[in-house]
Design an enzyme around this catalytic site. Structure first.
Site, PDB file in Angstrom:
ATOM      1  N   ARG A  47      12.731  -1.758  10.508  1.00 60.73           N
ATOM      2  CA  ARG A  47      11.779  -1.239  11.489  1.00 60.73           C
ATOM      3  C   ARG A  47      11.599  -2.268  12.602  1.00 60.73           C
ATOM      4  NH1 ARG A  47       6.555   0.701   8.078  1.00 60.73           N
ATOM      5  NH2 ARG A  47       5.550  -0.292   9.852  1.00 60.73           N
TER       6      ARG A  47
ATOM      7  N   LYS B 292       0.828  -1.215   0.000  1.00 61.40           N
ATOM      8  CA  LYS B 292       0.000   0.000   0.000  1.00 61.40           C
ATOM      9  C   LYS B 292       0.866   1.272   0.000  1.00 61.40           C
ATOM     10  CE  LYS B 292      -2.005  -0.652   3.980  1.00 61.40           C
ATOM     11  NZ  LYS B 292      -1.272  -1.814   4.522  1.00 61.40           N
TER      12      LYS B 292
ATOM     13  N   ARG C  30      -8.473   1.534  10.179  1.00 60.37           N
ATOM     14  CA  ARG C  30      -8.026   0.184  10.524  1.00 60.37           C
ATOM     15  C   ARG C  30      -9.036  -0.534  11.402  1.00 60.37           C
ATOM     16  NH1 ARG C  30      -2.132   1.057   9.729  1.00 60.37           N
ATOM     17  NH2 ARG C  30      -1.012  -0.878  10.061  1.00 60.37           N
TER      18      ARG C  30
ATOM     19  N   ARG D  37       1.081  -8.454  14.158  1.00 70.67           N
ATOM     20  CA  ARG D  37       0.404  -7.438  13.335  1.00 70.67           C
ATOM     21  C   ARG D  37      -0.619  -8.101  12.413  1.00 70.67           C
ATOM     22  NH1 ARG D  37       5.196  -4.502  10.496  1.00 70.67           N
ATOM     23  NH2 ARG D  37       3.679  -3.035   9.681  1.00 70.67           N
TER      24      ARG D  37
ATOM     25  N   ARG E 276      12.099  -6.363   4.554  1.00 68.18           N
ATOM     26  CA  ARG E 276      11.998  -4.922   4.262  1.00 68.18           C
ATOM     27  C   ARG E 276      13.012  -4.122   5.076  1.00 68.18           C
ATOM     28  NH1 ARG E 276       6.287  -1.811   4.787  1.00 68.18           N
ATOM     29  NH2 ARG E 276       6.439  -2.320   6.991  1.00 68.18           N
TER      30      ARG E 276
HETATM   31  P1  AMP Z   1       1.874   1.027   9.306  1.00 68.01           P
HETATM   32  O1  AMP Z   1       3.101   1.744   8.905  1.00 68.01           O
HETATM   33  O2  AMP Z   1       0.633   1.522   8.606  1.00 68.01           O
HETATM   34  O3  AMP Z   1       2.008  -0.478   9.240  1.00 68.01           O
HETATM   35  O4  AMP Z   1       1.634   1.379  10.874  1.00 68.01           O
HETATM   36  C1  AMP Z   1       2.588   1.058  11.862  1.00 68.01           C
HETATM   37  C2  AMP Z   1       1.906   0.957  13.224  1.00 68.01           C
HETATM   38  O5  AMP Z   1       1.310   2.217  13.569  1.00 68.01           O
HETATM   39  C3  AMP Z   1       0.761  -0.047  13.304  1.00 68.01           C
HETATM   40  O6  AMP Z   1       1.213  -1.363  13.535  1.00 68.01           O
HETATM   41  C4  AMP Z   1      -0.047   0.509  14.482  1.00 68.01           C
HETATM   42  O7  AMP Z   1       0.575   0.236  15.712  1.00 68.01           O
HETATM   43  C5  AMP Z   1       0.074   2.025  14.257  1.00 68.01           C
HETATM   44  N1  AMP Z   1      -1.028   2.530  13.383  1.00 68.01           N
HETATM   45  C6  AMP Z   1      -0.909   3.031  12.126  1.00 68.01           C
HETATM   46  N2  AMP Z   1      -2.110   3.390  11.634  1.00 68.01           N
HETATM   47  C7  AMP Z   1      -3.019   3.107  12.591  1.00 68.01           C
HETATM   48  C8  AMP Z   1      -4.433   3.213  12.668  1.00 68.01           C
HETATM   49  N3  AMP Z   1      -5.172   3.692  11.651  1.00 68.01           N
HETATM   50  N4  AMP Z   1      -5.049   2.806  13.820  1.00 68.01           N
HETATM   51  C9  AMP Z   1      -4.318   2.327  14.864  1.00 68.01           C
HETATM   52  N5  AMP Z   1      -2.994   2.168  14.851  1.00 68.01           N
HETATM   53  C10 AMP Z   1      -2.322   2.557  13.722  1.00 68.01           C
END
Ligand code: AMP
Length: 215
Positions: free
Chosen positions: A158, A13, A88, A169, A125
């Site tokens: 990361r 994404k 989410r 996750r 990654r």
């Molecule tokens: P991502 O880079 O989108 O995978 O986000 C990394 C982390 O940020 C996720 O595993 C969550 O802990 C937090 N996070 C990101 N977006 C959201 C969201 N919309 N709602 C809740 N937690 C989020």
């Protein structure tokens, strides 16, 4: 153009959102990027988010919804945006519908990728800690000195891309986020993309959806 990119972590994404945003001159709004910046800057938000993110859980709906509400007030959202990693949960999606009112989301693109491929992709990654540029040790390795070839920042893994956290996750995704497919399907806005194809092929498929829905 008001788009949502929906899918498990590691489905591509972010890569596609950044590419599309650049081509159309609209912002990519990634809640993950906003939170990571807050953690890096040591803000109050960052302090709250840090441990949740490290464990692979979700930051509270209340915090995330407030964060998006504020982001939408910025001028660059007036021509549209791509939401990447938000919503989410059903609660976030319902709040978003409420916020957008008469300018609803135009399409939701769902990135479909088998779990085995996701785990492989995420654990291999690497990202630039400075600009977020994405590498993959198998398919797109970082420079040998491990400094980003765009901005010369350090290339790192990361914390939440380590295998144990990745599995958590994905569990959280299945439980909290996967129900959004049905939510947007009912609204007639959901489009499936085979995210296991090459970056170029996925980009072409996204362009087809955009043309077909004339967003
Ligand atoms: P991502 O880079 O989108 O995978 O986000 C990394 C982390 O940020 C996720 O595993 C969550 O802990 C937090 N996070 C990101 N977006 C959201 C969201 N919309 N709602 C809740 N937690 C989020």
């Amino acid at each position: 153009m008001q788009l949502i990119f929906l899918g498990a972590p590691g489905t591509g994404k972010g890569t596609q959102a950044s590419n599309l945003a650049e081509r159309h001159g609209i912002p990519q709004i990634s809640t993950g990027d906003i939170l990571r910046k807050a953690v890096q800057d040591g803000t109050e938000l960052g302090k709250i988010a840090r441990s949740v993110m490290e464990s692979g859980g979700l930051v509270s709906d209340e915090i995330i919804i407030q964060l998006i509400r504020e982001r939408f007030t910025q001028q660059d959202c007036s021509k549209g945006y791509i939401l990447d990693g938000f919503p989410r949960t059903i609660e976030q999606a319902e709040s978003l519908d409420g916020m957008l009112g008469s300018r609803p989301v135009s399409a939701v693109i769902y990135f479909d990728v088998p779990e085995k491929v996701i785990v492989e992709r995420l654990t291999s990654r690497r990202v630039c800690a400075h600009c977020g540029n994405v590498y993959n040790v198998m398919t797109n390795p970082p420079p040998a000195d491990n400094f980003c070839d765009k901005c010369h920042g350090p290339v790192i893994q990361r914390d939440d891309d380590r295998e144990v956290t990745v599995k958590n996750r994905l569990r959280v995704y299945e439980e909290k986020t996967a129900p959004l497919k049905r939510y947007y399907e009912k609204q007639g806005k959901l489009f499936f993309i085979d995210g296991s194809q090459s970056v170029d092929k996925v980009r072409q498929d996204i362009d087809k959806v955009i043309t077909a829905t004339s967003v």
